[in-house]
Scaffold this motif. Structure first.
Motif, short mmCIF file in Angstrom:
data_model
loop_
_atom_site.label_atom_id
_atom_site.label_comp_id
_atom_site.label_asym_id
_atom_site.label_seq_id
_atom_site.Cartn_x
_atom_site.Cartn_y
_atom_site.Cartn_z
N PHE A 1 0.81 -1.22 0.00
CA PHE A 1 0.00 0.00 0.00
C PHE A 1 0.84 1.27 0.00
O PHE A 1 0.35 2.35 -0.27
CB PHE A 1 -0.98 0.00 1.17
CG PHE A 1 -2.31 -0.54 0.78
CD1 PHE A 1 -3.29 0.31 0.29
CD2 PHE A 1 -2.57 -1.89 0.85
CE1 PHE A 1 -4.52 -0.18 -0.12
CE2 PHE A 1 -3.80 -2.40 0.44
CZ PHE A 1 -4.77 -1.55 -0.04
N ARG A 2 2.10 1.15 0.33
CA ARG A 2 2.95 2.33 0.31
C ARG A 2 3.69 2.50 -1.02
O ARG A 2 4.36 3.50 -1.23
CB ARG A 2 3.92 2.33 1.49
CG ARG A 2 3.19 2.36 2.83
CD ARG A 2 4.04 2.88 3.95
NE ARG A 2 4.16 4.33 3.94
CZ ARG A 2 3.27 5.16 4.45
NH1 ARG A 2 2.17 4.72 5.00
NH2 ARG A 2 3.47 6.46 4.41
N VAL A 3 3.56 1.51 -1.89
CA VAL A 3 4.29 1.59 -3.17
C VAL A 3 3.94 2.87 -3.94
O VAL A 3 4.83 3.61 -4.36
CB VAL A 3 4.06 0.32 -4.01
CG1 VAL A 3 4.49 0.52 -5.46
CG2 VAL A 3 4.83 -0.85 -3.39
N PRO A 4 2.63 3.20 -4.12
CA PRO A 4 2.34 4.45 -4.85
C PRO A 4 2.91 5.68 -4.13
O PRO A 4 3.36 6.62 -4.78
CB PRO A 4 0.81 4.49 -4.88
CG PRO A 4 0.36 3.08 -4.67
CD PRO A 4 1.40 2.46 -3.78
N ILE A 5 2.90 5.64 -2.81
CA ILE A 5 3.41 6.78 -2.04
C ILE A 5 4.91 6.95 -2.31
O ILE A 5 5.40 8.05 -2.56
CB ILE A 5 3.13 6.55 -0.54
CG1 ILE A 5 1.62 6.53 -0.31
CG2 ILE A 5 3.83 7.60 0.33
CD1 ILE A 5 1.20 6.10 1.08
N ALA A 6 5.62 5.83 -2.29
CA ALA A 6 7.07 5.89 -2.55
C ALA A 6 7.34 6.34 -3.99
O ALA A 6 8.27 7.11 -4.24
CB ALA A 6 7.71 4.53 -2.28
N ARG A 7 6.51 5.89 -4.94
CA ARG A 7 6.71 6.33 -6.33
C ARG A 7 6.58 7.84 -6.43
O ARG A 7 7.39 8.52 -7.05
CB ARG A 7 5.65 5.68 -7.24
CG ARG A 7 5.89 4.22 -7.55
CD ARG A 7 4.63 3.55 -8.12
NE ARG A 7 4.10 4.26 -9.29
CZ ARG A 7 2.84 4.12 -9.72
NH1 ARG A 7 1.99 3.31 -9.11
NH2 ARG A 7 2.43 4.79 -10.77
N LEU A 8 5.51 8.36 -5.81
CA LEU A 8 5.28 9.80 -5.87
C LEU A 8 6.42 10.57 -5.20
O LEU A 8 6.95 11.54 -5.74
CB LEU A 8 3.94 10.13 -5.19
CG LEU A 8 3.59 11.61 -5.12
CD1 LEU A 8 3.49 12.23 -6.52
CD2 LEU A 8 2.26 11.81 -4.38
N GLU A 9 6.81 10.09 -4.02
CA GLU A 9 7.85 10.83 -3.29
C GLU A 9 9.20 10.74 -4.00
O GLU A 9 9.98 11.69 -3.95
CB GLU A 9 7.96 10.31 -1.85
CG GLU A 9 6.76 10.69 -0.98
CD GLU A 9 6.62 12.20 -0.74
OE1 GLU A 9 7.55 12.98 -1.04
OE2 GLU A 9 5.54 12.59 -0.25
N ALA A 10 9.45 9.62 -4.64
CA ALA A 10 10.71 9.51 -5.39
C ALA A 10 10.70 10.51 -6.54
O ALA A 10 11.73 11.13 -6.85
CB ALA A 10 10.90 8.08 -5.89
N GLY A 11 9.54 10.71 -7.17
CA GLY A 11 9.42 11.71 -8.23
C GLY A 11 9.62 13.11 -7.68
O GLY A 11 10.30 13.95 -8.28
N ARG A 12 9.05 13.36 -6.53
CA ARG A 12 9.19 14.69 -5.92
C ARG A 12 10.64 14.93 -5.54
O ARG A 12 11.17 16.03 -5.72
CB ARG A 12 8.29 14.80 -4.69
CG ARG A 12 6.82 14.69 -5.02
CD ARG A 12 5.95 14.83 -3.79
NE ARG A 12 5.97 16.20 -3.33
CZ ARG A 12 6.28 16.60 -2.11
NH1 ARG A 12 6.62 15.72 -1.20
NH2 ARG A 12 6.28 17.87 -1.79
N ALA A 13 11.30 13.90 -5.03
CA ALA A 13 12.70 14.06 -4.65
C ALA A 13 13.54 14.41 -5.88
O ALA A 13 14.45 15.23 -5.81
CB ALA A 13 13.22 12.79 -3.99
#
Ligand code: PEP
Ligand code: MG
Length: 880
Positions: free
Chosen positions: A857-869
């Protein structure tokens, strides 16, 4: 300059520079506040600077503070770097006293009612804020005055009533403080400034910061601004507005207005407001001017803004603006809209949302297929579906939540003292106030479900119940509230998954005409984040089902497949046989029985992740964790003996548990140590992995297994395991399998150059690494004493939740740098809980890891945050 001036001060300056009508004033910096809080006394030079700026303010307004005939009145307001709505203090009408109240009335065209109303508000706010006089005492006195007039509306109190109320207030003030209400206007101002400084450390402010992860050491600025009055008669008033709908993001006019009132009346939801649109009818000129200003603010800030304004006898004044808080859904929709309107680009849109908001959107909603009848309806103030027992007070809500109950906090309206209860509750329901009420603003900020202004509810907090048309809901009765529609239901309404989750699952499309606006915004932003990010995102999964779901959510492999669950359930019996084996043969029999079971597990996982890497970790926990607890065994032995039954097996187990007992199991016989001590155990697992891979490949699949050794501290440990594993893999004919290690023991991080010689990859086990770097037992300390550490500011958030950059992060950096120096193609990832924590993902990006791995469930969150980073560290990061 928000760091120095606080958000409010910086935005007031910004609006002044834009030429908007802002009353004159000055801002005392956060630096001054920090100095005050550090030393407990006024910083040197502050008094002189305040003198000088006060003189300039007096000149600008043509009035003097404390002048009996024509007093300058000021507001003294807090304003920190990050918005903390209602958490700190404000005092209005500073400068009024027994003499100048008459001068104010004369200046207001003889409006005595207004002057006395302003004075009683000053005493009330000053008393509460500066001198800790309990605010209920003032409220009860006000209620008494209204009751004497047989009214519930404060506008029905006339000048004489208010003058009498001022007398009562002054007596209350003297009773609680042992002194008279200060008549010296400058003393009022100075005390108010210090009280605002101090309010940074008010209990509720501390609690709010903890909840919102706002650092504890920033301090607040203080804004001293000339008062303008919204309570000067029917052509005056005050309001709050958003430049777009903060819930849906739609452009339009969203706000509340209250004629003949001061700001706190609106925010506290004390009287019912009218929709802002109706201002057009009341005062078209101000209305038009306001709309012009709102559009100017949007094009200046390129974002949704919220504002507070006051109209003083037909003249509009802007009291505050800021980039507005919004729901998670609106954040996505607005970002998409701003891109469509050409105001921002997609990189900036990715920065306008965050992983926490995305997480909120993945919460379930109510399933209304059973057509439940709502009991009442209020304003959908903060979305979500919350079910729980009704409770009517914050302390009770917190108490029940601690006992594991789900509760809904029901109040007439909330105020900052309710914060602990709001945090504890699943949702918040109020009978008064709109989208801008305290409850609504705070709940949205926390991502908590809230229905406000359900005015059919008669809330009786004293007796712990509310009534709607004869239906009585008492404390403990279950209710359901829908923060999107504002509907309130009796009983528990079933919940269903979110539309965003359905999108990630592939059940609804995000790129088609007519797609749900939220889903389509999520789709665009996620696709762009994926195109930007340098980090790959894998998942922690140990079943085929989890792996398949994570893959639908965008996982690019498995970063951690824990194998311990494969030793549970009906396989416990085999583990018991393994532990109790007296001969090599008995042990090998148990392992041989486990082998096909493990192989089948791996086949399932490799199939779900076909073509993507799967890192399988060899067994990690101490083996006695797979046996029943000591006490349980002791009892069954005793019972068996008592009954004269055969207790041999239970006795053998009991003896084994006693033998294997460890004082510090987390530092005991686990991880690689098990593999080195128990012959055949790792070999069986490696064989199962290799044979499963060969089986999948034989069926035309493309399994990409990686074998990971846990808890390594020395390269020799890894070399020993590696040599055996390589032999087995070659023997099974499974092709190349890369072998690597977890970095979770500080020594491994510090000798990573050596360890890299024997490892093709490192995966940082930041759970254990944090445990061992700090010496904090990961299973005990968070509940035991972290609250105190957070209170003391030793850290702002548990280092198990968000990576400690300075300490644990340093170990990660050392290991990454030295590991890569020894083996340039070393693959680096992280699979501790931090892999799905937004802040930590940014750190791992900065360190240059290849991937993070987190729960599905955190995979989309990590994808988004990696993009933001990636946007944040891009060389052209001029966005915003
Ligand atoms: C870790 O220690 O970070 C890790 C991922 O392993 P586990 O949580 O299973 O100990
Ligand atoms: Mg670990």
């Amino acid at each position: 300059m928000a760091d120095l001036l606080g958000g409010k001060g910086a935005n007031l300056s910004e609006m002044t520079n834009l030429g908007l009508p802002v009353p004159p004033g000055f801002t005392i910096t956060t630096e001054a506040c920090r100095a005050y809080l550090a030393t407990g006394r006024e910083p040197d030079g502050l008094r002189e600077e305040v003198d000088a700026h006060l003189r300039a303010l007096e000149e600008a307004r043509g009035k003097r503070l404390g002048d009996a005939a024509d007093p300058l009145l000021v507001s003294v307001r807090s304003g920190a770097r990050f918005s903390m709505p209602g958490m700190m203090e404000t005092v209005l009408n500073v400068g009024l006293n027994d003499a100048s109240v008459a001068g104010l009335a004369a200046q207001a065209g003889g409006d005595e009612r207004f002057a006395w109303d302003s004075y009683r508000r000053l005493i009330q706010m000053f008393g509460k804020t500066v001198c800790d006089v309990p605010s209920e005492e003032f409220e009860h006195a006000l209620d008494d005055a209204k009751r004497a007039r047989n009214t519930t509306n404060d506008l029905d109190l006339d000048a004489a009533d208010l003058r009498a109320l001022v007398d009562t207030y002054k007596k209350l003030f003297a009773k609680h403080t042992g002194r008279e209400f200060p008549q010296d206007a400058r003393e009022q101002m100075d005390l108010a400034i210090l009280a605002v400084f101090q309010s940074w450390n008010a209990e509720r402010a501390i609690l709010y910061r903890r909840q919102e992860r706002i650092p504890a050491d920033l301090g607040t600025a203080v804004n001293v601004v000339a008062m303008v009055f919204g309570n000067l008669g029917p052509d005056s008033g005050t309001g709050v507005a958003f430049t777009r709908d903060p819930a849906s993001g739609h452009q339009g006019i969203y706000g509340d207005y209250l004629a003949n009132a001061q700001g706190e009346d609106v925010v506290a939801g004390i009287r019912n407001t009218i929709p802002l649109q109706e201002l057009e009818r009341l005062d078209k000129r101000s209305y038009d001017e306001l709309l012009g200003i709102m559009s100017k603010l949007e094009s200046h800030y390129l974002d949704l803004c919220d504002i507070e304004f006051t109209i003083e006898q037909g003249k509009l004044w802007m009291l505050q603006t800021r980039v507005g808080k919004r729901t998670a859904a609106a954040a996505f929709i607005i970002a998409g809209q701003l891109v469509d309107e050409g105001l921002i680009d997609l990189d900036e849109a990715v920065m306008r949302v965050n992983g926490e908001q995305l997480g909120q959107l993945m919460f379930p909603r109510f399933d209304l297929s059973g057509d439940p009848k709502p009991l009442a309806r209020g304003v959908g103030a903060s979305p979500g579906a919350a079910v729980g027992k009704a409770v009517f007070g914050a302390p009770r809500a917190a108490e029940l939540a601690r006992a594991g109950e789900q509760v809904i906090l029901v109040r007439r309206e909330t105020n900052p003292d309710d914060l602990a209860g709001m945090i504890a509750a699943q949702g918040i329901l109020t009978s008064r106030g709109g989208k801008t009420s305290h409850a609504a603003v705070v709940a949205r900020g926390m991502g908590k479900t809230c229905v406000s202004g359900a005015d059919a509810l008669e809330v009786d907090t004293r007796n712990g119940k509310f009534t709607v048309d004869g239906t009585v809901i008492r404390e403990g009765d279950v209710i359901s509230i829908d923060g999107t529609t504002g509907k309130v239901y009796v009983g528990a309404v079933p919940v269903q998954p979110s539309e965003v989750v359905r999108y990630f699952e592939g059940d609804v499309a995000g790129d088609q005409e007519g797609a749900d606006p939220l889903v389509s915004a999520v789709h665009r932003i996620m696709s762009h984040a994926d195109s930007l990010r340098q980090l790959r995102v894998r998942t922690n999964a140990d079943t085929g089902q989890d792996a398949a779901r994570a893959r639908r959510f965008g996982a690019e492999g498995i970063g951690l497949c824990r194998t311990e669950h494969m030793f549970l359930g009906d396989r416990r019996e085999l583990v018991e046989r393994l532990i109790l084996a007296r001969t090599d043969g008995e042990r090998q029999d148990a392992l041989d029985a486990l082998l096909p079971l493990q192989r089948a597990d791996f086949v399932e996982i490799f199939e779900a992740m076909d073509g993507l890497p799967v890192t399988v970790r060899l067994i990690d926990p101490p083996l006695h964790e797979f046996l029943p607890p000591l006490e349980e065994l002791a009892v069954s032995v005793a019972v068996a003996r008592e009954r004269g039954e055969d207790a041999a097996k239970a006795e053998a187990l009991l003896a084994a548990v006693r033998r294997m007992h460890e004082q510090n199991p987390m530092l005991g016989l686990r991880g690689v140590r098990l593999g080195l001590v128990i012959p055949g155990l790792f070999a069986m697992q490696v064989r199962a992995i290799a044979e499963a891979a060969a089986e999948c490949a034989g069926r035309g699949g493309n399994p990409l297994p990686e074998i990971m050794v846990p808890l390594v501290g020395a390269v020799q440990e890894l070399e020993t395991v590696r040599a055996e594993a390589e032999r087995i893999v070659a023997d099974a004919g499974a092709g190349a399998v890369s072998i690597g290690t977890m970095i979770e023991v500080p020594r491994a991080a510090l000798t990573s150059g050596q360890i890299a010689e024997a490892a093709e990859f490192f995966s940082f086990g930041t759970n254990d690494l944090t445990q061992m770097a700090w010496g904090f037992s990961r299973d005990d300390v968070e509940g035991a004493f972290f609250w105190r550490y957070i209170e003391l500011g030793i850290f702002g958030i548990s280092p198990f939740e968000s990576l400690d950059r300075d300490g644990v992060g340093r170990l990660v950096r050392i290991a990454a740098d030295e590991g890569r120096a020894a083996r340039p193609d070393l693959k680096l990832g992280v699979c501790g809980e931090h892999g799905g924590d937004p802040e930590s993902v940014h750190f791992f990006h900065e360190v240059g890891l290849d991937y993070v791995s987190c729960s599905p469930f955190r995979v989309p969150i990590a994808r988004l945050e990696a993009g933001r980073a990636a946007v944040e560290t891009a060389p052209s990061a001029a966005a915003g």
